[in-house]
Enzyme design. Structure first.
Site, PDB file in Angstrom:
ATOM      1  N   ARG A  82      -7.287  -0.686   1.124  1.00 50.62           N
ATOM      2  CA  ARG A  82      -7.776  -1.979   0.648  1.00 50.62           C
ATOM      3  C   ARG A  82      -8.285  -1.886  -0.794  1.00 50.62           C
ATOM      4  NH1 ARG A  82     -12.030  -2.308   5.482  1.00 50.62           N
ATOM      5  NH2 ARG A  82     -10.318  -1.166   6.473  1.00 50.62           N
ATOM      6  N   GLU A  85      -9.286   3.310   2.243  1.00 49.10           N
ATOM      7  CA  GLU A  85      -8.847   3.412   0.848  1.00 49.10           C
ATOM      8  C   GLU A  85      -7.750   2.420   0.487  1.00 49.10           C
ATOM      9  OE1 GLU A  85      -7.610   5.098   3.260  1.00 49.10           O
ATOM     10  OE2 GLU A  85      -5.473   4.847   2.887  1.00 49.10           O
ATOM     11  N   LYS A  92     -10.309  12.668   7.909  1.00 49.29           N
ATOM     12  CA  LYS A  92      -9.798  12.351   9.243  1.00 49.29           C
ATOM     13  C   LYS A  92      -9.796  13.604  10.111  1.00 49.29           C
ATOM     14  CE  LYS A  92      -6.559   8.650   8.011  1.00 49.29           C
ATOM     15  NZ  LYS A  92      -7.193   7.574   8.787  1.00 49.29           N
ATOM     16  N   ASP A 137     -12.149   6.615   3.761  1.00 51.41           N
ATOM     17  CA  ASP A 137     -10.908   6.479   4.537  1.00 51.41           C
ATOM     18  C   ASP A 137     -10.433   5.019   4.575  1.00 51.41           C
ATOM     19  OD1 ASP A 137      -8.775   7.277   6.027  1.00 51.41           O
ATOM     20  OD2 ASP A 137      -9.872   7.511   7.918  1.00 51.41           O
ATOM     21  N   ASP A 140       1.619   6.466   5.350  1.00 50.42           N
ATOM     22  CA  ASP A 140       0.677   5.465   4.855  1.00 50.42           C
ATOM     23  C   ASP A 140       1.179   4.751   3.584  1.00 50.42           C
ATOM     24  OD1 ASP A 140      -1.649   4.177   5.523  1.00 50.42           O
ATOM     25  OD2 ASP A 140      -2.972   5.526   4.406  1.00 50.42           O
ATOM     26  N   ASP A 198      -2.716  10.141   3.446  1.00 53.99           N
ATOM     27  CA  ASP A 198      -4.100   9.707   3.636  1.00 53.99           C
ATOM     28  C   ASP A 198      -4.854  10.737   4.476  1.00 53.99           C
ATOM     29  OD1 ASP A 198      -6.467   8.382   3.969  1.00 53.99           O
ATOM     30  OD2 ASP A 198      -5.674   6.808   5.296  1.00 53.99           O
ATOM     31  N   LYS A 205       0.861  -1.188   0.000  1.00 53.52           N
ATOM     32  CA  LYS A 205       0.000   0.000   0.000  1.00 53.52           C
ATOM     33  C   LYS A 205       0.894   1.233   0.000  1.00 53.52           C
ATOM     34  CE  LYS A 205      -3.164   2.575   3.089  1.00 53.52           C
ATOM     35  NZ  LYS A 205      -4.028   2.536   4.290  1.00 53.52           N
TER      36      LYS A 205
HETATM   37  N1  BES Z   1      -4.145   4.523   6.950  1.00 52.13           N
HETATM   38  C1  BES Z   1      -5.265   4.244   7.754  1.00 52.13           C
HETATM   39  C2  BES Z   1      -4.938   3.253   8.871  1.00 52.13           C
HETATM   40  C3  BES Z   1      -4.284   3.819  10.096  1.00 52.13           C
HETATM   41  C4  BES Z   1      -4.978   4.619  10.979  1.00 52.13           C
HETATM   42  C5  BES Z   1      -2.980   3.497  10.383  1.00 52.13           C
HETATM   43  C6  BES Z   1      -4.371   5.099  12.118  1.00 52.13           C
HETATM   44  C7  BES Z   1      -2.374   3.965  11.527  1.00 52.13           C
HETATM   45  C8  BES Z   1      -3.065   4.775  12.399  1.00 52.13           C
HETATM   46  C9  BES Z   1      -6.376   3.627   6.910  1.00 52.13           C
HETATM   47  O1  BES Z   1      -6.459   4.056   5.615  1.00 52.13           O
HETATM   48  C10 BES Z   1      -7.669   3.995   7.581  1.00 52.13           C
HETATM   49  O2  BES Z   1      -7.951   5.149   7.676  1.00 52.13           O
HETATM   50  N2  BES Z   1      -8.387   2.985   8.049  1.00 52.13           N
HETATM   51  C11 BES Z   1      -9.602   3.203   8.766  1.00 52.13           C
HETATM   52  C12 BES Z   1     -10.573   2.153   8.306  1.00 52.13           C
HETATM   53  C13 BES Z   1     -11.976   2.411   8.740  1.00 52.13           C
HETATM   54  C14 BES Z   1     -12.545   3.611   8.030  1.00 52.13           C
HETATM   55  C15 BES Z   1     -12.805   1.184   8.445  1.00 52.13           C
HETATM   56  C16 BES Z   1      -9.303   3.063  10.259  1.00 52.13           C
HETATM   57  O3  BES Z   1      -8.490   2.234  10.628  1.00 52.13           O
HETATM   58  O4  BES Z   1      -9.872   3.830  11.031  1.00 52.13           O
HETATM   59 ZN    ZN Z   2      -4.669   4.671   4.753  1.00 47.78          ZN
HETATM   60 ZN    ZN Z   3      -7.606   5.821   5.346  1.00 46.26          ZN
END
Ligand code: BES
Ligand code: ZN
Ligand code: ZN
Length: 500
Positions: free
Chosen positions: A353, A351, A279, A349, A290, A272, A267
């Site tokens: 995946r 994204e 966010k 968010d 990210d 992000d 990824k």
């Molecule tokens: N890049 C983030 C994951 C992340 C969040 C890594 C905080 C480290 C710290 C990812 O793209 C994301 O935002 N995931 C969301 C998924 C949710 C919307 C289902 C998450 O983990 O909150």
């Molecule tokens: Zn992300």
């Molecule tokens: Zn995200």
């Protein structure tokens, strides 16, 4: 990037150690090795005197300094605690080496000497010990100072570390470990650069440089191209940014012609913001990291370019920003991934995946790999579950997952398996499309894995969620505060153990 220039070795019986700094390892039982005993004799018992005191207990990471003025003795002796002999392993060796180099750098010492820390209590070969100490030294010395224009005098980098040993140390082991450490630090650098510098375009340039050096192929597809090829996941995520996204493909042929390759997919979200599902602004800056999954893939190929393992390998980085621009994809949108499956986007968010869906289905469809491993800073839930101490691992092949976990125990990049039962896949079904990009409440790391599983076909596959392990907010002995470069050492070990 800045790190220790070289690691060398010297055969010695410790009777004459004329260095500015010598670092010796001491276990909690405080027993001296025969070489340390020789040193103690030369120093008129100064070492054993100090060990009699309770202030140095030999606990893992504890340090104590002694000063000398005698000719044949070092100016300073640093004792590094190695903990209990029963708990000793290669990672304790790496930690001791990291502690040593950081201490040398804080004292502004150019050349210093270290032992093969705790060698006498190790079950590993001298070759493995040499590699572990070299890794610890190099990785512990890492600094990212490119943007500092002031206080430059506070920055100090040691030049050379000499590994002392009573036996001959093989320079090939030092070279191999240095190549792998450099590759990990390259991955750290990519993460350290801010997103205005490390764009998907810059990622692609770095991949091309690696491929050129290693003599293998690198192809970069732009937005129009990968959209035409059917990559609606990456295309969807990239809609809100003006920064050109890239689908980066590296192809290395070091194995037998026609042998199925091992595929790595990362990824590479260079920033992000969350997109329309934006966010909170607090800590949003952290989301420059990210792209660490793609960083791991580039790092692995950086090491492959140097070490030329006898495998065929595919490396894919799906890279874009996730931004809420005027053309951005929106909650409720439906995207079509490379394997034809449709995805209902319920949160922009989630994204990573979506981009990985294309990377994984491309690798599995086009190359039919023997194994496929992906890396992603995919879910905040992985940090909740395991903190920074372990990568969450899941997959559709328990042997593959186990082999990677074993590699992690060896390298100190630990992985912990989460279940990926079919029931979780049920939770990802969409009412209107084939799948949706978020699950029910809870098990966020697993449901993300269950989503990815939809795009791997029959390929044996493991998913590594490195959200917690890619970045440390506190100094570790050989991971200074900041990016860890996780994944590179892990996979180089795993590849090394693959049946040839
Ligand atoms: N890049 C983030 C994951 C992340 C969040 C890594 C905080 C480290 C710290 C990812 O793209 C994301 O935002 N995931 C969301 C998924 C949710 C919307 C289902 C998450 O983990 O909150
Ligand atoms: Zn992300
Ligand atoms: Zn995200």
């Amino acid at each position: 990037m800045a790190y220790l220039e070289k690691v060398t070795s010297a055969k010695t019986d410790y009777s004459n150690l004329n260095y500015s700094l010598v670092c010796l390892g001491i276990f909690e039982d405080k027993e001296l090795t025969s070489a340390q005993q020789k040193f103690d004799d030369a120093a008129n018992g100064a070492l054993s005197d100090v060990l009699e005191n309770e202030d140095f207990r030999g606990e893992s990471g504890q340090v104590e300094v002694l000063h000398f003025t005698q000719e044949n003795l070092p100016k300073r002796l640093l004792l590094v605690g190695l903990g209990k002999k029963d708990n000793f392993n290669l990672n304790e060796m790496r930690k001791a080496a990291g502690t040593a180099v950081r201490n040398a750098q804080s004292r502004k010492i150019e050349t210093f000497a270290v032992e093969l820390f705790g060698s006498e209590a190790s079950d590993n070969s001298i070759s493995e010990q040499t590699q572990a100490v070299t890794e610890g030294l190099m990785l512990g010395s890492y600094q990212f100072t490119e943007y500092k224009t002031q206080d430059k005098d506070k920055i100090f980098l040691s030049k050379e570390a000499v590994i002392l040993s009573e036996n001959e140390v093989n320079s090939k082991d030092i070279e191999r470990a240095s190549a792998i450490a450099r590759a990990s630090m390259f991955a750290r650098d990519l993460a350290s650069y801010p997103s205005n510098e490390l764009t998907p375009g810059r990622m692609a340039d770095e991949a091309k440089k690696i491929a050129k050096r290693g003599g293998f192929k690198c192809t970069v597809y732009d937005r129009e191209q990968f959209e035409k090829m059917g990559m609606g996941g990456l295309g969807g995520v990239a809609k809100g940014t003006d920064e050109p996204p890239k689908f980066i493909l590296m192809e290395y042929n070091g194995g037998k012609k026609g042998d199925a390759p091992v595929a790595f997919v990362g990824k590479g979200i260079t920033f992000d913001s969350g997109g329309i599902s934006i966010k909170p602004s607090k800590s949003m800056d952290e989301m420059k990291f990210d792209m660490c999954g793609a960083g791991a893939v580039l790092g692995i190929f950086h090491a492959i370019a140097d070490l030329k393992p006898e495998i065929n390998g595919i490396g894919i980085a799906v890279s874009t920003e996730n931004m809420p621009g005027g053309h951005a994809y929106k909650p409720g949108d439906i995207l079509k991934a490379y394997n034809g499956k449709t995805i209902e986007v319920l949160n922009t968010d989630a994204e990573g995946r979506l981009a990985l869906a294309d990377g994984l289905s491309y690798a599995s469809k086009e190359y039919n790999p023997k194994y496929m491993v992906n890396f992603a800073t995919l879910t905040g839930a992985a940090v909740v579950a395991l903190g920074h101490r372990a990568t969450a691992i899941m997959g559709n092949d328990d042997d593959l997952v186990k082999d990677i976990i074993d590699a992690g125990e060896y390298t100190g990049e630990r992985c912990w398996q989460l279940p990926l039962w079919d029931d979780y896949s049920q939770d990802m079904k969409s009412e209107i499309a084939d799948v949706k990009n978020i699950g029910l409440q809870g098990a966020g790391t697993i449901t993300a894995g269950a989503f990815l599983k939809e795009f791997v076909g029959e390929t044996k596959w493991a998913h590594l969620d490195i959200a917690g392990t890619a970045w440390w907010s506190e100094d570790q002995p050989y991971v200074p505060k900041g990016p860890s470069g996780v994944g590179v050492r892990l996979i180089m070990r795993w590849l090394d153990q693959l049946p040839k």
